[in-house]
Scaffold this motif. Sequence first.
Motif, mmCIF file in Angstrom:
data_model
loop_
_atom_site.group_PDB
_atom_site.id
_atom_site.type_symbol
_atom_site.label_atom_id
_atom_site.label_comp_id
_atom_site.label_asym_id
_atom_site.label_seq_id
_atom_site.Cartn_x
_atom_site.Cartn_y
_atom_site.Cartn_z
ATOM 1 N N GLU A 50 -7.575 7.859 -7.608
ATOM 2 C CA GLU A 50 -8.568 7.611 -6.567
ATOM 3 C C GLU A 50 -7.877 7.285 -5.240
ATOM 4 N N THR A 88 -6.897 3.782 -3.855
ATOM 5 C CA THR A 88 -8.063 2.914 -3.695
ATOM 6 C C THR A 88 -8.039 1.749 -4.673
ATOM 7 N N SER A 89 -7.575 1.997 -5.878
ATOM 8 C CA SER A 89 -7.568 0.945 -6.901
ATOM 9 C C SER A 89 -6.237 0.990 -7.636
ATOM 10 N N ILE A 90 -5.398 -0.004 -7.391
ATOM 11 C CA ILE A 90 -4.097 -0.082 -8.063
ATOM 12 C C ILE A 90 -3.674 -1.541 -8.132
ATOM 13 N N GLN A 91 -3.187 -1.951 -9.290
ATOM 14 C CA GLN A 91 -2.826 -3.355 -9.467
ATOM 15 C C GLN A 91 -1.787 -3.473 -10.574
ATOM 16 N N LYS A 129 -9.432 0.542 -20.794
ATOM 17 C CA LYS A 129 -8.491 1.370 -20.031
ATOM 18 C C LYS A 129 -7.784 2.345 -20.969
ATOM 19 N N ASN A 180 -2.314 -0.831 -13.496
ATOM 20 C CA ASN A 180 -3.717 -0.463 -13.659
ATOM 21 C C ASN A 180 -4.222 0.234 -12.402
ATOM 22 N N LEU A 181 -4.865 1.379 -12.580
ATOM 23 C CA LEU A 181 -5.425 2.108 -11.454
ATOM 24 C C LEU A 181 -6.539 3.014 -11.957
ATOM 25 N N SER A 182 -7.261 3.619 -11.031
ATOM 26 C CA SER A 182 -8.368 4.489 -11.426
ATOM 27 C C SER A 182 -8.037 5.929 -11.068
ATOM 28 N N TYR A 212 -14.426 8.619 -11.684
ATOM 29 C CA TYR A 212 -13.135 7.996 -11.944
ATOM 30 C C TYR A 212 -13.231 7.038 -13.124
ATOM 31 N N ASN A 263 -10.829 4.030 -15.636
ATOM 32 C CA ASN A 263 -9.705 3.106 -15.603
ATOM 33 C C ASN A 263 -8.534 3.685 -16.385
ATOM 34 N N ASN A 309 0.825 -1.220 0.000
ATOM 35 C CA ASN A 309 0.000 0.000 0.000
ATOM 36 C C ASN A 309 0.859 1.270 0.000
#
Length: 735
Positions: free
Chosen positions: A676, A474-477, A704, A486-488, A729, A731, A429
């Motif tokens: 995000e 909040t969104s990450i990969q 995306k 990849n994230l928002s 938000y 992608n 994180n």
Amino acid sequence: MTSSGLTYRSLPNPTSIRILVLAPGKPDESDLSFKFLFSDLDFDHKAFPDSTPILIGNEFVNGEDDSGFPINIGVDSDPTPQEPRYHPFQPYEALSYVWGDLEDQISVGGENAITITKNLYLLLRSLRLPHRDRNLWVDALCINQSDHEEKKFQLALMKRVYQQAEKVIAYLPLSNQGQKSLNLLVPQILRAGSLYKEHQTLKQSAGSDQGRHGRPLDSKSHFETRTVVRDANEPMSATMERAFNGSQPFLESFGLPREDSPLWDAWRRIFALPYFRRMWIWQELSLANNLHFWFGNGEAVAEPLMIAHHFLDEYSATMNMSYNAAWCASDEDNRDALKDRLVGSGNATQMFRDRMLRKYGGDGVSQPRLIEKLASVGTFEATDPRDKIYALLGLTSDGASFTQHISYAPWDSKEQTFTRFAKLFIERNEGVEVLLQAGFRDEDPEWASWVPHWDNLERPVPRDAARGLGKTLTSIQVDEKSTALNLSGTIIDDINVVNNKVLETLQVTEDGVNIQRFIQVFVRGVSMVFNSLTPRDPEEVFEQLFHVLAQPKTKHKRSQKQDQEPETFMGPSQLEALSSDDKANEAVERETEALRTGFREYLSWLRTLKSQINAGSNSEEDIVQVTNTQSPAEFQKFHQAAVKNLHHRRLGVTKGEFIIMSPKRAEIGDKVVLFEGCDIPFVLRPAGDVSEETNGERETQDGKITYRLIGPAFWHFPACEALSSGKVYQNIRLV
């Protein structure tokens, strides 16, 4: 490191190290003799009192010379019945030094010769005792450098090696005259620093009834400046002392030797040494419990020199720069040497601060995480770029948890290592901090833009500027099938104009650092901002510019519970926490006001300087120094902050007319995005070929939008809140 004739036995335990036992020798003896012993750190009687009591003799038998020490370089061998057995832990002194030129090597050891670098050879010869052996830990010899698995496990012990050493010896070779000069100079700096602090304390007490800065912050008229013509043969410190006419705001007014004094030659030589530019030295110097500087034939406790350096950094009118400059430059003391001194002195500031905090800061000082520490590695050097990460593990709170990921395998490349660690940080994180240190570079287009170039960071990331530090995206990969991330996020604005001038380096001259380049970047950027905005209240523009250029600290936020009505009874811990936050916020407020005052003074100074230039008084013959006398400390404070924050960045204005500090590679049309869960803006650029159907953006099959990360930006905090409210938000894919 060539080691012909030297073979290593495997270390017996995971906590074992090798100790080099240096044989005694006469000063005129050129050859060196040594052998190895094992020492188990877990049996250190000082660190672990329950271990077996220490010492079962430390003498050698079957020697072949008068010293009783084998002439040949022996390696660990199973002890015969005639040889004494030793306690599992043997006390030692650890060396902190620079290996030196690997091409410049010397052969030692007679028939079983090995080659070591000349720098190490000179160090061992200077440390050799005449009548008894000496236990040393020397990384180049005590670790099998050709065994990358052993290096991995020994590296995990480095923190303990330096902490458990009886003494850490830092090698800073100086001539006899240089040592004498240093012995005279350091006490004078310490005395001047003490007098300065005493003067400032009395001054603050006397002025406590006049307001914090003696006049309102919104004052626009009483900007006092004085034009001081500098004699070409006069050091800058003397000019500054005359400029302030005895008001004594800086260290130079309290008996500090002028920079043309020969006493400074030794100071300059020390910080020009490669020692203060090497990555591993940072850990060695910071962790030592008992640190001594060794100058080749003289020794000194390290702390006085460190404190003297701190005084010059903090209280000097020239920010310690002129004392690193050669007063009379020669072929031997050229511009490159000056750059080495400035970089070495800057690195020393970080090293010394770390050491003093660790030694005297107490339990309340928290250690940074690895990802935080990596933000400051840009000016340090490492032969193996992977050491930019590995050398920091012992200096960080979470370093031990990364040791399993160390690899010196030849097939594990720099890019693979950095990508692996970037993924590890994201899994923990810490994605925000990774992105703060990353950014696309044209010279390396195949490198994933979200993976930092830790081998060559162009700029440090100020912790205070990253207000969202520690926040979780909040969104990450990480895409396991590629190097994409990849994230928002939400696109909140586009860059409309950007300054074409970038402050990459300050101009270095024989007299020190010339700030003319900074002034050009500063003036052009500020002028561009005012010319790009629709007419508005100048104070509104001033406030935005101030926050972008100075980037002051933000106040501690109270918890929701603290914002509520206080309870009837609050325990000591609650009161202490509340008081601590209030005190911290008061300090932040004072510092912010000082920076704001400094910015106003700086703008006034530039106007006065411009009028002097237009009047033709600033000729090559007469160097005109326009000096602010109203608030010199605040003026200096803002100048230092602005130089740091403009380094490798550009001033810009977005289409929404927000002033922004953007990465140096930002261009008109780049997107400003908020990811995000994060309130720090980042600059993105559409990747690859684009079409009109996607509005200049490249959309992948899974919906995306593909971008390259250009880098983090900075603007006034309320701007983010205003622009991010109600946004949807989408992608985003970073490649």
